[in-house]
Design a protein around this motif. Structure first.
Motif, PDB file in Angstrom:
ATOM      1  N   GLY A   1      13.548  21.028   2.389  1.00  0.00           N
ATOM      2  CA  GLY A   1      14.097  20.405   3.582  1.00  0.00           C
ATOM      3  C   GLY A   1      15.059  19.286   3.240  1.00  0.00           C
ATOM      4  N   ASP A   2      15.331  18.447   4.232  1.00  0.00           N
ATOM      5  CA  ASP A   2      16.328  17.385   4.069  1.00  0.00           C
ATOM      6  C   ASP A   2      15.740  15.985   4.208  1.00  0.00           C
ATOM      7  N   ARG A   3      14.403  15.869   4.101  1.00  0.00           N
ATOM      8  CA  ARG A   3      13.773  14.545   4.155  1.00  0.00           C
ATOM      9  C   ARG A   3      12.516  14.551   3.283  1.00  0.00           C
TER      10      ARG A   3
ATOM     11  N   PRO B   1      13.791  15.599  -1.049  1.00  0.00           N
ATOM     12  CA  PRO B   1      14.418  16.924  -0.954  1.00  0.00           C
ATOM     13  C   PRO B   1      14.865  17.421  -2.328  1.00  0.00           C
TER      14      PRO B   1
ATOM     15  N   TRP C   1       7.948  19.714   7.666  1.00  0.00           N
ATOM     16  CA  TRP C   1       8.663  19.764   6.388  1.00  0.00           C
ATOM     17  C   TRP C   1       8.744  21.196   5.865  1.00  0.00           C
TER      18      TRP C   1
END
Length: 284
Positions: free
Chosen positions: A138-140, A264, A113
């Motif tokens: 991040g994207d998660r 995110p 992450w």
């Protein structure tokens, strides 16, 4: 170097964004780092991010995926204290009494992450304030935990007082084992001498602050925090220091359903204040 009134503090961004010392009129309130020290464990305090305390064997599972962190504490069997204390921070903004430090984690196999961490450190004439934040860039969703690890100086007259609901007893390798009454290792609900002949290295649950330290030299320190429901107490026998660590979770929380997740763009925050005053009657 930061100064406000009689308070003085110094930091080392390159050594884990650590605090080197905190002193009032030249008297150390925390254990002072030796000159030239490059080990975070020798500092007056260091930040805990993106998790606090231990993760069992450095292993955990998130969303069905297995992860293995480096074992980052000598021959200790567990990963400990996150990454912030063992990386370089950058000073982004400074004044005579404040500094903003930052570090970024770009993701790796053990912790994929991405995050950005910041510490804001501010002195007033009567207090040190430190805030710590981690933003998920991040994207998660990302697991996150925060804390500080200050080492307070202790003389033979130093007492400690705080309230908690309970504490977790530990296994021989220092993982939480079972919950016990808060006075199991000493009754801190009333002023009690800090120095002792056995190890305390335990997480206290249900702590809402403050923790009050009164020293034999006539100084009183009051530790308070926001975003910290736990207080980890480390009292090694025979030493002139002890630790009061305000943290957001218990040790190994990521394996016990106790670690927060942030989406995110979200940011987790924790802050700590150490206020100091002179008391009328020093302890004998």
């Amino acid at each position: 170097m930061l100064r406000a009134g009689g308070l003085e503090a110094a930091l080392s961004p390159a050594v884990g964004g650590s605090l080197l010392h905190l002193a009032l009129d030249g008297v150390d309130l925390m254990r002072r780092a030796p000159d030239g020290a490059d080990d975070p464990l020798a500092m007056a305090s260091f930040p805990l991010a993106p998790y606090a305390n231990r993760i069992a064997n450095g292993r955990f599972v998130v969303d069905g995926e297995d992860y293995q962190l480096p074992l980052n504490f000598g021959d200790h069997p567990h990963s400990i204290h996150g990454f912030g204390w063992q990386t370089n921070w950058t000073a982004k903004a400074t004044t005579a009494s404040s500094v903003l430090l930052a570090h970024e984690h770009g993701g790796n196999a053990g912790w994929p992450w991405l995050y950005r961490a910041e510490q804001q450190v501010t002195l007033t004439a009567s207090a040190l304030s430190m805030s710590l934040s981690v933003e998920n860039v991040g994207d998660r969703p990302m697991p996150v935990g925060l804390g500080f690890h200050p080492y307070f100086a202790a003389d033979t007259g130093t007492t400690l007082r705080f309230d908690a609901r309970g504490l977790w007893l530990s296994t021989p390798d220092m993982l939480p084992d079972r919950e016990a009454p808060a006075d199991r290792l000493g009754d801190w609900s009333r002023p009690a001498r800090v120095q002792g002949d056995y190890l305390v290295d335990n997480a206290y649950t249900g702590w809402a602050g403050p923790a009050i330290v009164e020293r034999g030299d006539g100084l009183r320190l009051m530790l308070s925090a926001t975003g910290a429901d736990w207080l980890h107490v480390y009292r090694p026998p025979g030493e002139a220091y002890f630790c009061l660590e305000p943290v957001s979770h218990m040790p190994d929380a990521i394996n016990r359903g106790g670690m927060a997740m942030i989406a995110p763009g979200e940011t987790a925050r924790l802050s700590m204040t150490v206020a100091v005053e002179k008391i009328d009657t020093p302890l004998p």
